[in-house]
Design an enzyme around this catalytic site. Structure first.
Site, short mmCIF file in Angstrom:
data_model
loop_
_atom_site.label_atom_id
_atom_site.label_comp_id
_atom_site.label_asym_id
_atom_site.label_seq_id
_atom_site.Cartn_x
_atom_site.Cartn_y
_atom_site.Cartn_z
CB SER A 235 -1.29 0.46 1.04
OG SER A 235 -1.31 -1.06 1.60
CG HIS A 300 -2.53 2.67 3.59
ND1 HIS A 300 -2.25 1.38 4.95
CD2 HIS A 300 -3.75 1.49 2.95
CE1 HIS A 300 -3.02 0.59 4.65
NE2 HIS A 300 -3.42 0.39 3.42
#
Length: 361
Positions: A235, A300
């Site tokens: 991610s 993230h």
């Protein structure tokens, strides 16, 4: 032919003689290149044309001086949009679609369409997706996804674990593991739909830099802000690419001519929000292997920060040298300072804070 008009070998000929040459030999040139050459002649205020600029165009090279020289001819280039071209093959339509998806200026879209040869192909994103995700998980581990409830989840040499942070490769190799099929699926979809077109336009070097910078920033962000948690998934790199692309669209909204751009942005944001929300929920969900928590979601956020800083500069400056961009050096310096800070944090902070870490797997 040009040497006949430049007997003193100055490297320049008058724009008047240059237009005469174009009128005489224009039928022998590619229409797109002829259009740019006419814009170059019209926009030159010094009354002369540099021979090297002509060579750069004919050999599919572009220098900053040449780019600046044709800026004033942009109005002429935009008179016939690339979308109006007819009789294109399937591959040509694909290249045109990619140009409109990623580039905000018509002059850049025409240049990309004219010069793209698919050599080399977008190998980096495809290799990362196929080899890293499927070859290792499917062949070596005999399963495509490691669930966080699986006994082999923590007993893996690739994921990042706070107790094993001295093994430096884990700050990169954690992208090869994923916490569930939905985690893998969303990352693969976003990576291929966004990463491959971006690599086709900007090249493997620039896109791989953004991707790897997002990956490293993601794991380091976890080691600083969520010190007890492991990390899995790509991610960090995926969010760096997607956030850079979305930010580039927003910053050049009027110039982006991609179809349904608002809908596509909404779909990308929904997918990212769903995956991020799932990561947050999983992080605070009771762990299957206490006292070790589930994977962190901070990777993230690290990827997003790389995307809207370094990534935006790289995508915005198509075919321009980054070393000439002041903002590029500012953001690169900030990134390097963060990496150095995180390294020293990992060396000293864990012992100074006397933090109780989960036992090694």
């Amino acid at each position: 032919i040009l040497s006949q008009f430049d007997p003193d070998n100055t490297g320049y000929i008058s724009t008047e003689k240059f237009r005469t040459l174009l009128q005489r030999h224009g039928s022998e040139l590619d229409p797109h290149k002829l259009e740019v050459l006419l814009a170059l002649a019209d926009s030159n205020s010094e009354g002369r044309i540099c021979y090297q600029d002509f060579v750069n165009l004919m050999s599919n090279k572009r220098s900053n001086s040449f780019r600046q020289a044709i800026l004033q001819g942009n109005r002429r280039l935009c008179s016939k949009a690339l979308l109006e071209e007819t009789g294109l093959s399937l591959s040509q339509r694909l290249i045109r679609h990619v140009a409109y998806e990623t580039l905000p200026r018509e002059i850049d879209r025409k240049w990309y369409y004219d010069s793209y040869t698919c050599c080399p192909p977008p190998w980096f994103m495809i290799t990362i997706t196929i080899v890293a995700f499927f070859l290792y998980n499917g062949v070596v581990l005999d399963r495509f996804v490691l669930q966080v409830s699986h006994p082999l989840y923590l007993k893996n040499a690739l994921l990042y674990h706070p107790q094993l942070r001295a093994q430096a490769w884990r700050y990169l190799t954690y992208i090869f593991m994923h916490a569930g099929i939905e985690h893998l699926g969303l990352n693969v979809v976003l990576q291929l739909l966004v990463g491959v077109p971006l690599e086709m336009v900007h090249g493997a070097a620039r896109i791989s830099f953004v991707y790897v910078a997002g990956v490293v920033a993601g794991s380091l962000a976890v080691s600083v802000a969520d010190m007890r948690a492991p990390v899995v998934g790509s991610s960090g790199g995926v969010y760096a690419l997607v956030s850079a692309h979305l930010a580039n669209i927003v910053m050049n909204w009027s110039g982006m001519k991609c179809q349904f751009k608002l809908l596509r942005m909404a779909v990308a944001l929904i997918c990212m929000s769903f995956e991020f929300g799932r990561a947050v929920w999983l992080r605070f969900h009771p762990s299957a292997y206490p006292p070790c928590p589930h994977p962190s979601f901070m990777a993230h956020l690290g990827g997003v920060m790389v995307g809207i800083t370094l990534g935006v500069i790289i995508l915005r400056n198509y075919e321009q040298r980054l070393q000439d961009q002041t903002l590029w050096w500012i953001f690169l310096s900030i990134y390097v300072i963060f990496v150095l800070f995180a390294i020293f944090w990992n060396i000293f902070a864990y012992s100074l804070l006397d933090l109780k870490l989960p036992p090694p797997p």
